[in-house]
Design an enzyme around this catalytic site. Structure first.
Site, PDB file in Angstrom:
ATOM      1  N   SER A 158      59.182  37.817  50.224  1.00 30.87           N
ATOM      2  CA  SER A 158      58.361  36.567  49.804  1.00 30.87           C
ATOM      3  C   SER A 158      59.369  35.890  48.832  1.00 30.87           C
ATOM      4  CB  SER A 158      56.987  36.912  49.137  1.00 30.87           C
ATOM      5  OG  SER A 158      56.735  35.954  48.229  1.00 30.87           O
ATOM      6  N   TYR A 165      51.833  41.316  43.327  1.00 26.92           N
ATOM      7  CA  TYR A 165      52.337  41.011  44.679  1.00 26.92           C
ATOM      8  C   TYR A 165      53.658  40.938  44.940  1.00 26.92           C
ATOM      9  CZ  TYR A 165      53.103  38.041  48.463  1.00 26.92           C
ATOM     10  OH  TYR A 165      53.605  37.489  49.831  1.00 26.92           O
ATOM     11  N   LYS A 176      42.422  30.220  54.183  1.00 27.49           N
ATOM     12  CA  LYS A 176      43.101  30.458  52.878  1.00 27.49           C
ATOM     13  C   LYS A 176      42.433  30.053  51.495  1.00 27.49           C
ATOM     14  CE  LYS A 176      47.555  30.912  52.607  1.00 27.49           C
ATOM     15  NZ  LYS A 176      49.083  30.771  52.763  1.00 27.49           N
TER      16      LYS A 176
END
Length: 317
Positions: free
Chosen positions: A116, A140, A178
């Protein structure tokens, strides 16, 4: 066989669609369908089998389980940037990924995984695949960063194809599940349909209203990169996946309005809770992709938004 973890998710389901278009249906789809609405992402896909993530994790180290597997696209993860249970995030994103990586090494299986762009934090040091640029600011991002670090240590010890992709702002079909985490394109489209207004934040960090910039990359381009590296197993490492060109939120909103031939932009106050932790600018350094030999052009925001809204609103497949 090819395995896709997170196969009912946004990027995973688009990967399977592209594999199907190549004539590949011997696919094991791994996911955790607590959100059953994700089934809409996979109802039109052809797979050999489905397995829940929990069962898959229990099986991956058993002798013979991965026999005949050619590649694993590891997209499954806890992707909530607001999750601060560090133990939970590290178990799902770091430990799981390590176990899967080592199983691939032991069974000579290509391992292609999702990292990411969040590893770059607020981006003050740039967006190069380099330790000096990496400063994660949530759990995250830290879990993704730490697995990248682990991969860097493992890469010299094995010859199997190992590739990590730092996705920037991906948008496109099969993301509707999402909710609030869906792309701005998705939300602007919904807003223009309902209210004839696309709502953007006012300026921040010295930028004018709606002039914050991100590297918006269309999901088909992301899939193309994944499949190119599947076809070029000699290329290994960690790569940014974005267009390499930052565009403004105004540009996204205007592309949505242009598609509808109706609507306007409304600027709303910048949220207090995001001040100081908001990325006002991202732009992928994609020199690594170029050096690896990937030369396909990425869609611009105008091109990608048009293609996406044709799919979203007209059902163009």
């Amino acid at each position: 066989m090819i395995i896709v973890t997170g196969g009912a998710g946004f990027i995973g389901s688009n990967l399977i669609r592209a594999l199907n278009q190549r004539g590949e249906s011997n696919i094991l789809l791994v996911d955790h369908l607590v959100n059953g609405r994700k089934m809409h992402n996979i109802a039109d896909l052809d797979i050999a089998d489905y397995m829940d993530k929990t069962e898959f994790i229990e099986q991956i180290e058993k002798p013979g389980f991965l026999s005949g597997v050619r590649a694993i696209f590891h997209q499954g993860a806890c992707s909530a940037t607001t999750e601060w249970d560090g133990q939970f995030v590290m178990k799902n994103n770091y430990d799981y990924s390590k176990r899967l990586l080592h199983s691939c090494i032991e069974n000579n299986i290509a391992f292609i995984y999702a990292s990411s762009a969040s590893v770059y934090g607020n981006g003050e040091h740039g967006f190069r695949v380099d330790r000096s640029c990496e400063q994660p600011i949530n759990m995250y991002a830290y879990s993704k960063f730490q697995f990248d670090q682990y991969v860097r240590r493992v890469l010299p010890t094995t010859t199997i194809p190992i590739v990590g992709f730092r996705y920037f702002n991906v948008y496109g079909p099969r993301e509707q599940h999402k909710g609030a985490m869906s792309s701005t394109t998705f939300h602007f489209n919904q807003q223009v349909i309902a209210q004839k207004k696309a709502k953007l934040f006012e300026g921040c960090d010295g930028m004018a209203n709606g002039e914050q910039q991100r590297d918006f990359v269309y999901v088909d381009d992301v899939v193309d990169v994944n499949l190119w590296f599947l076809d070029h197993p000699e290329q290994r490492g960690i790569y940014n996946v974005g267009t390499g060109k930052a565009e403004t939120f105004n540009a996204v909103a205007n592309a949505v309005i242009a598609w509808h031939k109706d609507g306007c932009i409304e600027y709303i106050p910048f949220p207090e809770h995001l001040k100081g932790v908001y990325q006002s600018y991202t732009q992928a350094d994609i020199s690594g992709l170029t050096q690896a030999g990937y030369t396909k052009e990425f869609l611009s925001v105008k091109q990608g938004v048009t293609k996406y809204l044709d799919w979203l609103n007209l059902g163009v497949r």
